[in-house]
Design a protein around this motif. Structure first.
Motif: not given
Length: 129
Positions: A13-19, A31-33, A47-61
């Protein structure tokens, strides 16, 4: 209601903090699942690691921000999984992020080869004295 989409996976999870910081600075909620389970179970269960998720509407940006920051999108990660495993170290070296995975492997190979050549050279100097 928008659905959540996964944009990146991290072993720890710590690797996800910068992004996550980059995305939040641009007003994109994320959100970090599997954050806790990947910390507790890392190395024991895949378990596939920590997964960074966002709302679909924000995907392109979000994908644009990731590209500018040198992060691979989840689609690229899924396609190149065997290569990514070999070049996993390169993901942790910021100046290598801008290169493709194939170039990262070549650069790492050259760095290791130069290091080994120096070790052999200085080892032969020490043994000759």
């Amino acid at each position: 209601m928008d659905k959540m989409v996964e944009i990146a996976r991290f072993t720890y999870p710590a690797e996800a903090q910068t992004l996550m910081s980059l995305l939040r600075a641009e007003g994109i909620e994320c959100y970090l699942r599997n954050e806790i389970s990947s910390q507790v179970m890392a190395g024991y269960v895949d378990i596939g690691g920590a997964r960074l998720e966002i709302l679909e509407k924000d995907l392109p940006r979000a994908l644009e921000i990731m590209q500018e920051g040198g992060y691979a999108s989840q689609e690229e990660t899924d396609e190149d999984e065997p290569i990514e495993q070999v070049a996993g170290l390169a993901q942790h070296i910021p100046f290598l992020r801008k290169y493709s995975l194939e170039k990262q492997i070549i650069i790492l190979f050259v760095i290791v080869a130069v290091f080994l050549a120096l070790v052999i050279y200085f080892g032969s100097l020490a043994s000759s004295n």
